[in-house]
Enzyme design. Structure first.
Site, short mmCIF file in Angstrom:
data_model
loop_
_atom_site.label_atom_id
_atom_site.label_comp_id
_atom_site.label_asym_id
_atom_site.label_seq_id
_atom_site.Cartn_x
_atom_site.Cartn_y
_atom_site.Cartn_z
N LYS A 11 0.84 -1.20 0.00
CA LYS A 11 0.00 0.00 0.00
C LYS A 11 0.87 1.24 0.00
CE LYS A 11 0.87 1.55 4.31
NZ LYS A 11 1.51 2.86 4.60
N PRO A 95 9.75 -4.56 -0.14
CA PRO A 95 10.87 -4.37 0.79
C PRO A 95 10.40 -4.34 2.24
CG PRO A 95 10.93 -2.75 -1.00
CD PRO A 95 9.61 -3.45 -1.10
N ALA A 98 9.68 -0.59 5.03
CA ALA A 98 9.76 0.38 3.94
C ALA A 98 8.62 1.38 3.92
CB ALA A 98 9.78 -0.37 2.60
N GLY A 99 7.62 1.24 4.82
CA GLY A 99 6.47 2.13 4.79
C GLY A 99 5.42 1.70 3.80
N GLY A 102 4.18 -4.13 4.09
CA GLY A 102 4.45 -5.49 3.62
C GLY A 102 4.09 -6.55 4.64
N SER A 104 2.06 -6.26 7.25
CA SER A 104 0.62 -6.23 7.50
C SER A 104 -0.15 -6.92 6.37
CB SER A 104 0.13 -4.79 7.65
OG SER A 104 0.66 -4.19 8.80
N ASP A 137 -2.66 -1.51 10.24
CA ASP A 137 -2.82 -1.54 8.78
C ASP A 137 -3.48 -2.82 8.28
OD1 ASP A 137 -1.76 0.97 8.29
OD2 ASP A 137 0.27 0.23 7.91
#
Length: 289
Positions: A11, A95, A98-99, A102, A104, A137
């Site tokens: 996302k 990654p 990475a924000g 991934g 979640s 998330d």
């Protein structure tokens, strides 16, 4: 033994605002998130014993109880009294740290997959309630699409797909702790993004309106830890991006671009000095549609 595979898309945050710190220690947020077609694949296989095993080819992915997919499997197993075990293989493309949510999304895909494997017939709302216990998330990652997320991020309002565009992602070679970023956020110094304006732009299918309203209050914190974010944003705009922003707590920066000619220049230009670069599309519809 039964086996199946689930996709776990990444996302990005088109808008991320923090309103205040709540009495329970969490931050009250307003976020607009959408999924992109950078995906992990989760291979799930039933086993004859009762254990949960998680493996991945990525050495940065934990394989025990710290893994969110493991936590998702354990929570679902205990909640519904499942006696069978499961082997979960995570094929990472997103990654780590990475924000991009991934971990979640891997947990959400595990919940969706086990719901099918174990014939639980749970609705998305029920899976989201379980996912909320794992991470803020996860409920969004259960359904995907585009949504406004409030509360801790678990209260979702569905939005239409964003206008069709390319999303170019570039991640500096550093991992970021979300908890550290929120801990260092100074609420009295932030400039709040126009979340309502972003919602209106998405509802009207106004691509220029979406681009002009990108905003993330966490950028200022993460940029101090990783100045390369500023450099990446500048280069993306030089290479022809329509708009740029850091996703989540970072450090991944994304660029929106509609024209293929600009996409090629942007992607190739970034690959010249940043190792981790992806050119992907936004995923407009919810996962189960």
């Amino acid at each position: 033994m039964k086996k199946l595979v689930e996709k776990a898309p990444a996302k990005i945050n088109l808008a991320l605002d923090v309103r205040y710190k709540r009495p329970d220690g969490y931050h009250e947020v307003e976020m607009i998130m959408t999924m992109v077609d950078l995906v992990d694949r989760i291979y799930i296989e039933e086993t004859s014993d009762s254990s949960i095993r998680v493996t991945s080819q990525d050495r940065f992915v934990p394989n025990g109880s710290k893994n969110l997919a493991y936590q998702a499997a354990l929570l679902l197993k205990n909640t519904y009294g499942i006696t069978k075990g499961v082997q979960i293989q995570i094929e990472k493309t997103i990654p780590v740290a990475a924000g991009l949510a991934g971990g979640s999304s891997d947990a959400a895909a595990t919940l969706r997959g086990l719901n099918r494997l174990w014939n639980l017939n749970l609705q998305d709302k029920e899976l989201a309630a379980i996912g909320e216990k794992i991470g803020s998330d996860v409920p969004f990652c259960i359904r995907g699409g585009t949504a406004l997320a409030t509360g801790r991020g678990e209260i979702l309002t569905k939005l239409p797909p964003i206008p069709s565009c390319w999303v170019v992602l570039a991640k500096p070679e550093i991992g970021i702790s979300t908890a550290d970023v929120y801990r260092n956020l100074k609420l009295n110094e932030i400039c709040h993004p126009d979340v309502k304006g972003m919602i209106a732009a998405i509802q009207k299918g106004n691509y220029e309106g979406v681009c002009s309203r990108l905003g993330n209050v966490l950028e200022s914190v993460t940029e101090k830890k990783c100045p390369e974010i500023i450099h990446l944003k500048e280069r993306m705009l030089q290479f022809g991006a329509d708009a740029v922003l850091m996703s989540g707590s970072g450090p991944t920066v994304f660029a929106l671009v509609q024209h293929d000619s600009r996409l090629n220049r942007l992607y190739n230009g970034l690959k010249g000095f940043c190792h981790t670069v992806y050119a992907v599309r936004s995923i407009g519809q919810c996962i189960n549609q």
